[in-house]
Scaffold this motif. Structure first.
Motif, PDB file in Angstrom:
ATOM      1  N   THR A  18       0.734   0.586  19.701  1.00 48.91           N
ATOM      2  CA  THR A  18       2.103   1.007  19.408  1.00 48.91           C
ATOM      3  C   THR A  18       2.350   0.896  17.913  1.00 48.91           C
ATOM      4  N   PRO A  19       2.754   1.983  17.289  1.00 49.78           N
ATOM      5  CA  PRO A  19       2.966   1.925  15.843  1.00 49.78           C
ATOM      6  C   PRO A  19       3.992   0.896  15.442  1.00 49.78           C
ATOM      7  N   GLY A  20       4.989   0.660  16.251  1.00 48.31           N
ATOM      8  CA  GLY A  20       6.039  -0.275  15.897  1.00 48.31           C
ATOM      9  C   GLY A  20       5.557  -1.702  15.784  1.00 48.31           C
ATOM     10  N   ARG A  21       4.360  -2.006  16.321  1.00 51.13           N
ATOM     11  CA  ARG A  21       3.831  -3.355  16.273  1.00 51.13           C
ATOM     12  C   ARG A  21       2.828  -3.538  15.139  1.00 51.13           C
ATOM     13  N   ALA A  22       2.828  -2.633  14.175  1.00 57.47           N
ATOM     14  CA  ALA A  22       1.917  -2.755  13.034  1.00 57.47           C
ATOM     15  C   ALA A  22       2.284  -3.988  12.217  1.00 57.47           C
ATOM     16  N   PRO A  23       1.288  -4.647  11.593  1.00 60.41           N
ATOM     17  CA  PRO A  23       1.565  -5.839  10.797  1.00 60.41           C
ATOM     18  C   PRO A  23       2.549  -5.521   9.678  1.00 60.41           C
ATOM     19  N   ARG A  24       3.385  -6.478   9.432  1.00 61.37           N
ATOM     20  CA  ARG A  24       4.364  -6.302   8.373  1.00 61.37           C
ATOM     21  C   ARG A  24       3.699  -6.369   7.006  1.00 61.37           C
ATOM     22  N   GLY A  25       4.292  -5.673   6.031  1.00 59.41           N
ATOM     23  CA  GLY A  25       3.772  -5.675   4.669  1.00 59.41           C
ATOM     24  C   GLY A  25       4.709  -4.897   3.794  1.00 59.41           C
ATOM     25  N   PRO A  26       4.355  -4.708   2.539  1.00 57.93           N
ATOM     26  CA  PRO A  26       5.210  -3.902   1.655  1.00 57.93           C
ATOM     27  C   PRO A  26       5.348  -2.488   2.189  1.00 57.93           C
ATOM     28  N   ARG A  27       6.555  -1.944   2.117  1.00 60.63           N
ATOM     29  CA  ARG A  27       6.815  -0.649   2.719  1.00 60.63           C
ATOM     30  C   ARG A  27       6.208   0.491   1.917  1.00 60.63           C
ATOM     31  N   PHE A  28       6.224   0.389   0.595  1.00 59.15           N
ATOM     32  CA  PHE A  28       5.775   1.487  -0.245  1.00 59.15           C
ATOM     33  C   PHE A  28       4.562   1.087  -1.066  1.00 59.15           C
ATOM     34  N   LEU A  29       3.622   2.004  -1.147  1.00 60.70           N
ATOM     35  CA  LEU A  29       2.460   1.862  -2.018  1.00 60.70           C
ATOM     36  C   LEU A  29       2.615   2.825  -3.185  1.00 60.70           C
ATOM     37  N   ILE A  30       2.426   2.322  -4.397  1.00 53.63           N
ATOM     38  CA  ILE A  30       2.462   3.166  -5.592  1.00 53.63           C
ATOM     39  C   ILE A  30       1.064   3.155  -6.195  1.00 53.63           C
ATOM     40  N   VAL A  31       0.492   4.317  -6.329  1.00 54.91           N
ATOM     41  CA  VAL A  31      -0.882   4.444  -6.820  1.00 54.91           C
ATOM     42  C   VAL A  31      -0.855   4.487  -8.344  1.00 54.91           C
ATOM     43  N   GLN A  32      -1.714   3.677  -8.953  1.00 60.76           N
ATOM     44  CA  GLN A  32      -1.806   3.691 -10.411  1.00 60.76           C
ATOM     45  C   GLN A  32      -2.225   5.078 -10.895  1.00 60.76           C
ATOM     46  N   GLY A  33      -1.521   5.539 -11.929  1.00 59.43           N
ATOM     47  CA  GLY A  33      -1.805   6.858 -12.473  1.00 59.43           C
ATOM     48  C   GLY A  33      -0.986   7.967 -11.850  1.00 59.43           C
ATOM     49  N   SER A  34      -0.268   7.674 -10.760  1.00 63.09           N
ATOM     50  CA  SER A  34       0.562   8.699 -10.127  1.00 63.09           C
ATOM     51  C   SER A  34       1.834   8.917 -10.941  1.00 63.09           C
ATOM     52  N   TRP A  35       2.564   9.972 -10.604  1.00 64.54           N
ATOM     53  CA  TRP A  35       3.781  10.257 -11.358  1.00 64.54           C
ATOM     54  C   TRP A  35       4.832   9.189 -11.098  1.00 64.54           C
ATOM     55  N   VAL A 352       8.402  -5.119  -0.871  1.00 60.75           N
ATOM     56  CA  VAL A 352       8.895  -3.756  -0.736  1.00 60.75           C
ATOM     57  C   VAL A 352       7.923  -2.750  -1.333  1.00 60.75           C
ATOM     58  N   VAL A 353       7.423  -3.047  -2.545  1.00 56.29           N
ATOM     59  CA  VAL A 353       6.561  -2.111  -3.269  1.00 56.29           C
ATOM     60  C   VAL A 353       5.298  -2.840  -3.690  1.00 56.29           C
ATOM     61  N   HIS A 354       4.177  -2.169  -3.523  1.00 57.78           N
ATOM     62  CA  HIS A 354       2.902  -2.730  -3.946  1.00 57.78           C
ATOM     63  C   HIS A 354       2.133  -1.661  -4.712  1.00 57.78           C
ATOM     64  N   VAL A 355       1.636  -2.022  -5.893  1.00 56.22           N
ATOM     65  CA  VAL A 355       0.870  -1.103  -6.731  1.00 56.22           C
ATOM     66  C   VAL A 355      -0.609  -1.312  -6.457  1.00 56.22           C
ATOM     67  N   ILE A 356      -1.311  -0.221  -6.175  1.00 57.29           N
ATOM     68  CA  ILE A 356      -2.742  -0.300  -5.882  1.00 57.29           C
ATOM     69  C   ILE A 356      -3.488   0.688  -6.763  1.00 57.29           C
ATOM     70  N   PRO A 357      -4.763   0.421  -7.039  1.00 58.13           N
ATOM     71  CA  PRO A 357      -5.552   1.371  -7.838  1.00 58.13           C
ATOM     72  C   PRO A 357      -5.835   2.643  -7.055  1.00 58.13           C
ATOM     73  N   SER A 358      -6.197   3.676  -7.783  1.00 62.47           N
ATOM     74  CA  SER A 358      -6.405   4.986  -7.149  1.00 62.47           C
ATOM     75  C   SER A 358      -7.627   5.002  -6.244  1.00 62.47           C
ATOM     76  N   ASP A 359      -8.566   4.057  -6.432  1.00 61.52           N
ATOM     77  CA  ASP A 359      -9.765   4.013  -5.588  1.00 61.52           C
ATOM     78  C   ASP A 359      -9.665   2.944  -4.503  1.00 61.52           C
ATOM     79  N   HIS A 360      -8.437   2.558  -4.140  1.00 64.01           N
ATOM     80  CA  HIS A 360      -8.258   1.523  -3.129  1.00 64.01           C
ATOM     81  C   HIS A 360      -8.811   2.004  -1.789  1.00 64.01           C
ATOM     82  N   PRO A 361      -9.510   1.135  -1.038  1.00 67.19           N
ATOM     83  CA  PRO A 361     -10.086   1.539   0.260  1.00 67.19           C
ATOM     84  C   PRO A 361      -9.056   2.077   1.241  1.00 67.19           C
TER      85      PRO A 361
END
Length: 379
Positions: A18-35, A352-361
């Motif tokens: 069930t998607p609603g039971r996904a582990p909690r975490g930051p809602r938004f991912l911001i990719v380094q180098g993105s606009w 809320v927001v987590h910044v990850i590199p562009s090559d993140h798995p």
């Protein structure tokens, strides 16, 4: 901007969960180098520029406080290199601060150097002193190393008092204002030295913070953090623990000495019993803890705290009670935010927001799996 809910829905579609039971975490991912990432960077630069313009328009006293914040932030950034990122507790950074200050003062008064020309010499001498102070870290650790640095910090004022011919001894040293006038290329006159030091200190702080950021992200920065976390594991992975410790002390001393040089250019008066005692080292450590150990913006926030908190508490209380109130405020801040002010704010933002590199798995996995199925979409 990619939401973690989308990634969770994709995983749920593959597993039947069930998607609603996904582990909690930051809602938004911001990719380094993105606009989005570049937009946030530009927003941050704009906010900093507006704050500096606002500060430059304040009365002379308030502007002087901001200049003092910038100088102390540089010194704390130096302490952060060796204590925050390398894990070596130093209680003697007032000696580096004082050596940089007196080097600039002596070169200006005795040798008629231009103030800016004294900075490389002051930084170089403090780098060498940092290397020497770092040598005991090869054999001793923890509180024992702190005692060695404590001895350096305590002995510095006594050395200044005894070197009376160079430093002025206990009477101190005064650098005439005509020697500290803004450079001609700035177009500022001697009466505008406060404006010159405000902008110059802010520019130096920005450069120092950028250099420290790049240092921490470099291979040597990885080595520093590895030594801090586990020396045995670091040595087993080919890291020269001895070189890392000594060079970290040297860099730390050089940065703090740079702050001392700016202090002379700003104050114009030096005294061994004034700004170079053990209390200055404690002030640096307090600012580092309040701002956030091993954080990029921690030195600046900590400097704001150690400069303005005593002023604010003294404005509401009188006499010894002001010191008591200041101590209580420090205890409350440390109790509520043990990670420091910047550390706690960072934790809240990462929810809320987590910044990850562009090559993140995670990004590669989401791209390979494709968008979630409409039938199993969490919406």
């Amino acid at each position: 901007m990619t939401t973690i809910d989308d990634a969770a829905a994709t995983a749920a579609a593959k597993t039947g969960d069930t998607p609603g039971r996904a582990p909690r975490g930051p809602r938004f991912l911001i990719v380094q180098g993105s606009w989005q990432y570049r937009g946030l960077q530009l927003l941050g630069v704009a906010v900093v520029a507006l704050l500096l313009l606002w500060g430059a328009g304040q009365p002379a006293f308030r502007m002087g406080q901001f200049t003092n914040v910038f100088i102390i932030a540089i010194a704390i950034a130096g302490l952060n290199v060796v204590t925050g990122y390398t894990g070596l507790l130093s209680i003697g950074h007032s000696a580096f601060f004082g050596l940089g200050a007196y080097t600039t003062g002596i070169l200006i008064v005795e040798q008629q150097f231009a103030p800016l020309n004294t900075i490389p010499i002051a930084v170089g001498l403090c780098f060498v002193l940092g290397l020497l102070v770092g040598l005991p870290s090869l054999r001793i650790h923890g509180l024992y190393l702190a005692l060695v640095t404590l001895a350096v910090g305590v002995s510095f004022p006594e050395i200044v008092r005894r070197a009376e011919e160079l430093t002025g001894g206990a009477a101190g040293m005064v650098v005439r204002s005509r020697f500290l006038a803004p450079p001609e290329w700035t177009g500022l006159v001697r009466a505008e030295r406060g404006i010159w030091m405000f902008w110059f200190s802010a520019a130096v702080l920005a450069v120092v913070m950028l250099l420290v950021r790049n240092l921490v992200k470099s291979r040597f920065g990885v080595a520093m953090r590895a030594v801090r976390d586990n020396e045995i594991a670091a040595a087993a992975n080919g890291i020269s623990v001895a070189r890392t410790k000594i060079v970290a002390f040297g860099i730390s001393g050089a940065i703090t000495g740079l702050a001392g040089s700016l202090f002379t250019m700003y104050m114009g008066a030096l005294s061994p019993d004034g700004s170079f005692t053990l209390m200055k080292s404690i002030e640096f450590i307090t600012g580092l803890v309040l701002g956030g150990v091993a954080t990029q913006l921690g030195p600046l926030v900590g400097a704001v705290a150690v400069v303005f908190l005593p002023y604010w508490t003294a404005s509401y209380t009188e006499g010894p009670l002001a010191g008591v109130v200041f101590g209580i405020v420090l205890i409350i801040i440390v109790f509520l935010m043990p990670e420091g002010i910047v550390g706690r704010i960072g934790l809240l933002i990462r929810k809320v927001v987590h910044v990850i590199p562009s090559d993140h798995p995670r990004l590669r996995r989401v791209d390979a799996e494709g968008p979630p199925s409409p039938a199993r979409s969490p919406l």
